[in-house]
Design a protein around this motif. Structure first.
Motif, PDB file in Angstrom:
ATOM      1  N   GLU A  52       0.829  -1.206   0.000  1.00 45.28           N
ATOM      2  CA  GLU A  52       0.000   0.000   0.000  1.00 45.28           C
ATOM      3  C   GLU A  52       0.864   1.257   0.000  1.00 45.28           C
ATOM      4  OE1 GLU A  52      -2.512  -0.511   3.410  1.00 45.28           O
ATOM      5  OE2 GLU A  52      -3.680  -2.119   2.457  1.00 45.28           O
ATOM      6  N   ARG A  53       1.954   1.243   0.786  1.00 41.42           N
ATOM      7  CA  ARG A  53       2.862   2.399   0.828  1.00 41.42           C
ATOM      8  C   ARG A  53       3.562   2.586  -0.518  1.00 41.42           C
ATOM      9  NH1 ARG A  53      -0.041   2.667   4.324  1.00 41.42           N
ATOM     10  NH2 ARG A  53       0.330   2.884   6.537  1.00 41.42           N
ATOM     11  N   ASP A  54       3.935   1.468  -1.151  1.00 43.14           N
ATOM     12  CA  ASP A  54       4.553   1.565  -2.469  1.00 43.14           C
ATOM     13  C   ASP A  54       3.603   2.220  -3.468  1.00 43.14           C
ATOM     14  OD1 ASP A  54       6.966   0.450  -1.746  1.00 43.14           O
ATOM     15  OD2 ASP A  54       6.470  -1.575  -2.458  1.00 43.14           O
ATOM     16  N   ILE A  55       2.341   1.820  -3.428  1.00 49.79           N
ATOM     17  CA  ILE A  55       1.345   2.416  -4.322  1.00 49.79           C
ATOM     18  C   ILE A  55       1.192   3.902  -4.006  1.00 49.79           C
ATOM     19  CG2 ILE A  55      -1.123   2.450  -4.880  1.00 49.79           C
ATOM     20  CD1 ILE A  55      -1.073  -0.635  -4.490  1.00 49.79           C
ATOM     21  N   GLU A  56       1.153   4.230  -2.723  1.00 49.49           N
ATOM     22  CA  GLU A  56       1.017   5.629  -2.308  1.00 49.49           C
ATOM     23  C   GLU A  56       2.221   6.450  -2.765  1.00 49.49           C
ATOM     24  OE1 GLU A  56       0.303   8.187   1.817  1.00 49.49           O
ATOM     25  OE2 GLU A  56       0.184   5.997   1.853  1.00 49.49           O
ATOM     26  N   VAL A  57       3.420   5.884  -2.618  1.00 50.38           N
ATOM     27  CA  VAL A  57       4.635   6.590  -3.050  1.00 50.38           C
ATOM     28  C   VAL A  57       4.607   6.805  -4.560  1.00 50.38           C
ATOM     29  CG1 VAL A  57       7.145   6.328  -3.316  1.00 50.38           C
ATOM     30  CG2 VAL A  57       6.075   5.874  -1.106  1.00 50.38           C
ATOM     31  N   LYS A  58       4.198   5.789  -5.312  1.00 47.72           N
ATOM     32  CA  LYS A  58       4.114   5.935  -6.772  1.00 47.72           C
ATOM     33  C   LYS A  58       3.117   7.030  -7.146  1.00 47.72           C
ATOM     34  CE  LYS A  58       5.553   1.255  -7.881  1.00 47.72           C
ATOM     35  NZ  LYS A  58       5.155  -0.072  -8.334  1.00 47.72           N
ATOM     36  N   ASN A  59       1.978   7.058  -6.452  1.00 45.00           N
ATOM     37  CA  ASN A  59       0.982   8.100  -6.723  1.00 45.00           C
ATOM     38  C   ASN A  59       1.540   9.483  -6.393  1.00 45.00           C
ATOM     39  OD1 ASN A  59      -0.967   6.300  -7.618  1.00 45.00           O
ATOM     40  ND2 ASN A  59      -1.944   6.103  -5.630  1.00 45.00           N
ATOM     41  N   LEU A  60       2.255   9.572  -5.277  1.00 40.67           N
ATOM     42  CA  LEU A  60       2.834  10.862  -4.897  1.00 40.67           C
ATOM     43  C   LEU A  60       3.910  11.297  -5.891  1.00 40.67           C
ATOM     44  CD1 LEU A  60       3.047  10.421  -1.021  1.00 40.67           C
ATOM     45  CD2 LEU A  60       1.522  11.938  -2.280  1.00 40.67           C
ATOM     46  N   HIS A  61       4.719  10.347  -6.376  1.00 39.62           N
ATOM     47  CA  HIS A  61       5.708  10.686  -7.401  1.00 39.62           C
ATOM     48  C   HIS A  61       5.013  11.190  -8.664  1.00 39.62           C
ATOM     49  CE1 HIS A  61       9.592   9.688  -5.731  1.00 39.62           C
ATOM     50  NE2 HIS A  61       9.129   8.544  -5.267  1.00 39.62           N
ATOM     51  N   SER A  62       3.928  10.531  -9.035  1.00 39.42           N
ATOM     52  CA  SER A  62       3.183  10.941 -10.219  1.00 39.42           C
ATOM     53  C   SER A  62       2.635  12.361 -10.039  1.00 39.42           C
ATOM     54  CB  SER A  62       2.044   9.959 -10.478  1.00 39.42           C
ATOM     55  OG  SER A  62       1.253  10.381 -11.553  1.00 39.42           O
ATOM     56  N   LYS A  63       2.046  12.623  -8.867  1.00 39.78           N
ATOM     57  CA  LYS A  63       1.513  13.962  -8.594  1.00 39.78           C
ATOM     58  C   LYS A  63       2.626  15.003  -8.576  1.00 39.78           C
ATOM     59  CE  LYS A  63      -2.585  12.520  -6.051  1.00 39.78           C
ATOM     60  NZ  LYS A  63      -3.288  12.508  -4.760  1.00 39.78           N
ATOM     61  N   LEU A  64       3.773  14.622  -8.015  1.00 40.74           N
ATOM     62  CA  LEU A  64       4.914  15.543  -7.976  1.00 40.74           C
ATOM     63  C   LEU A  64       5.378  15.878  -9.386  1.00 40.74           C
ATOM     64  CD1 LEU A  64       7.066  17.097  -6.362  1.00 40.74           C
ATOM     65  CD2 LEU A  64       8.406  14.994  -6.307  1.00 40.74           C
ATOM     66  N   GLN A  66       3.546  15.793 -12.065  1.00 45.42           N
ATOM     67  CA  GLN A  66       2.518  16.653 -12.661  1.00 45.42           C
ATOM     68  C   GLN A  66       2.672  18.087 -12.169  1.00 45.42           C
ATOM     69  OE1 GLN A  66      -1.195  14.792 -11.625  1.00 45.42           O
ATOM     70  NE2 GLN A  66      -1.062  13.287 -13.283  1.00 45.42           N
ATOM     71  N   GLN A  67       2.949  18.247 -10.873  1.00 48.53           N
ATOM     72  CA  GLN A  67       3.145  19.592 -10.318  1.00 48.53           C
ATOM     73  C   GLN A  67       4.370  20.263 -10.938  1.00 48.53           C
ATOM     74  OE1 GLN A  67       1.393  21.526  -8.093  1.00 48.53           O
ATOM     75  NE2 GLN A  67      -0.224  20.003  -8.333  1.00 48.53           N
ATOM     76  N   ARG A  68       5.438  19.494 -11.125  1.00 49.40           N
ATOM     77  CA  ARG A  68       6.635  20.056 -11.757  1.00 49.40           C
ATOM     78  C   ARG A  68       6.323  20.516 -13.180  1.00 49.40           C
ATOM     79  NH1 ARG A  68      10.834  15.498  -9.625  1.00 49.40           N
ATOM     80  NH2 ARG A  68      11.345  16.495  -7.655  1.00 49.40           N
ATOM     81  N   TRP A  70       3.401  21.337 -14.386  1.00 53.16           N
ATOM     82  CA  TRP A  70       2.516  22.506 -14.294  1.00 53.16           C
ATOM     83  C   TRP A  70       3.330  23.746 -13.957  1.00 53.16           C
ATOM     84  CZ3 TRP A  70       1.146  25.868 -10.327  1.00 53.16           C
ATOM     85  CH2 TRP A  70       0.043  26.671 -10.591  1.00 53.16           C
ATOM     86  N   HIS A  71       4.268  23.612 -13.015  1.00 53.98           N
ATOM     87  CA  HIS A  71       5.109  24.735 -12.608  1.00 53.98           C
ATOM     88  C   HIS A  71       5.934  25.236 -13.794  1.00 53.98           C
ATOM     89  CE1 HIS A  71       8.561  26.722 -10.591  1.00 53.98           C
ATOM     90  NE2 HIS A  71       7.610  27.140  -9.778  1.00 53.98           N
ATOM     91  N   CYS A  72       6.531  24.309 -14.553  1.00 54.03           N
ATOM     92  CA  CYS A  72       7.310  24.706 -15.741  1.00 54.03           C
ATOM     93  C   CYS A  72       6.423  25.412 -16.754  1.00 54.03           C
ATOM     94  CB  CYS A  72       7.963  23.485 -16.375  1.00 54.03           C
ATOM     95  SG  CYS A  72       9.345  22.832 -15.427  1.00 54.03           S
ATOM     96  N   LEU A  73       5.233  24.883 -16.959  1.00 52.36           N
ATOM     97  CA  LEU A  73       4.298  25.495 -17.899  1.00 52.36           C
ATOM     98  C   LEU A  73       3.927  26.904 -17.449  1.00 52.36           C
ATOM     99  CD1 LEU A  73       2.534  25.082 -20.435  1.00 52.36           C
ATOM    100  CD2 LEU A  73       0.753  24.218 -18.918  1.00 52.36           C
ATOM    101  N   MET A  74       3.689  27.085 -16.151  1.00 52.29           N
ATOM    102  CA  MET A  74       3.342  28.409 -15.640  1.00 52.29           C
ATOM    103  C   MET A  74       4.503  29.377 -15.795  1.00 52.29           C
ATOM    104  SD  MET A  74       0.233  28.456 -14.839  1.00 52.29           S
ATOM    105  CE  MET A  74      -0.125  27.252 -16.073  1.00 52.29           C
ATOM    106  N   GLU A  75       5.736  28.897 -15.568  1.00 55.28           N
ATOM    107  CA  GLU A  75       6.901  29.760 -15.761  1.00 55.28           C
ATOM    108  C   GLU A  75       6.996  30.204 -17.222  1.00 55.28           C
ATOM    109  OE1 GLU A  75      10.321  27.580 -14.408  1.00 55.28           O
ATOM    110  OE2 GLU A  75      10.129  28.366 -12.370  1.00 55.28           O
ATOM    111  N   ILE A  76       6.761  29.289 -18.148  1.00 60.66           N
ATOM    112  CA  ILE A  76       6.791  29.627 -19.570  1.00 60.66           C
ATOM    113  C   ILE A  76       5.708  30.650 -19.891  1.00 60.66           C
ATOM    114  CG2 ILE A  76       6.351  28.711 -21.884  1.00 60.66           C
ATOM    115  CD1 ILE A  76       7.724  26.094 -20.899  1.00 60.66           C
ATOM    116  N   LYS A  77       4.497  30.430 -19.353  1.00 58.53           N
ATOM    117  CA  LYS A  77       3.399  31.369 -19.619  1.00 58.53           C
ATOM    118  C   LYS A  77       3.703  32.751 -19.040  1.00 58.53           C
ATOM    119  CE  LYS A  77      -0.437  28.227 -20.299  1.00 58.53           C
ATOM    120  NZ  LYS A  77      -1.839  27.982 -20.034  1.00 58.53           N
TER     121      LYS A  77
END
Length: 123
Positions: A52-64, A66-68, A70-77
């Protein structure tokens, strides 16, 4: 015969002792089986929690990630918006100068009476 008298353990005593040892051994085996079952249940539970923790870590990495992105896209905009704003300011300044030159020239033309050929030469 003296040896028999000194070690006079009856068969009944030996049988009782063997019975006690068998019973005690069976009890110990039962306890070991219970402990093994408990430990295996704990191990199984820990392995499940680990999955369960492995799945949670994978999900958090995926979200991280996505956030990165999004952040790069916002910097470009933001950079594009700043560049567009500077370009617009430059265009406005150029337009302002051209308008001032136009009105200065147009004002001279209207204030002075010039011949049509003088008007065309000023352009």
């Amino acid at each position: 015969m003296n040896n028999r008298n000194e070690c006079s353990i009856s068969r009944k005593d030996v049988s009782t002792c063997q019975s006690f040892l068998r019973c005690h051994f069976a009890h110990l085996e039962k306890q070991m089986a219970q402990q093994r079952a408990e430990y295996e249940a704990i191990i199984s539970s820990l392995e499940q929690q680990n999955k369960e923790r492995d799945i949670e870590v994978k999900n958090l990495h995926s979200k991280l990630n996505q956030q990165r992105q999004w952040h790069c896209l916002m910097e470009i905009k933001i950079c594009n918006a700043e560049r567009a704003c500077k370009d617009a300011e430059r265009k406005n300044e150029t337009l302002q100068r051209e308008m001032e030159e136009f009105f200065c020239t147009f004002g001279k033309l209207t204030s002075e009476e010039k011949l049509p050929e003088q008007i065309t030469q000023s352009f």
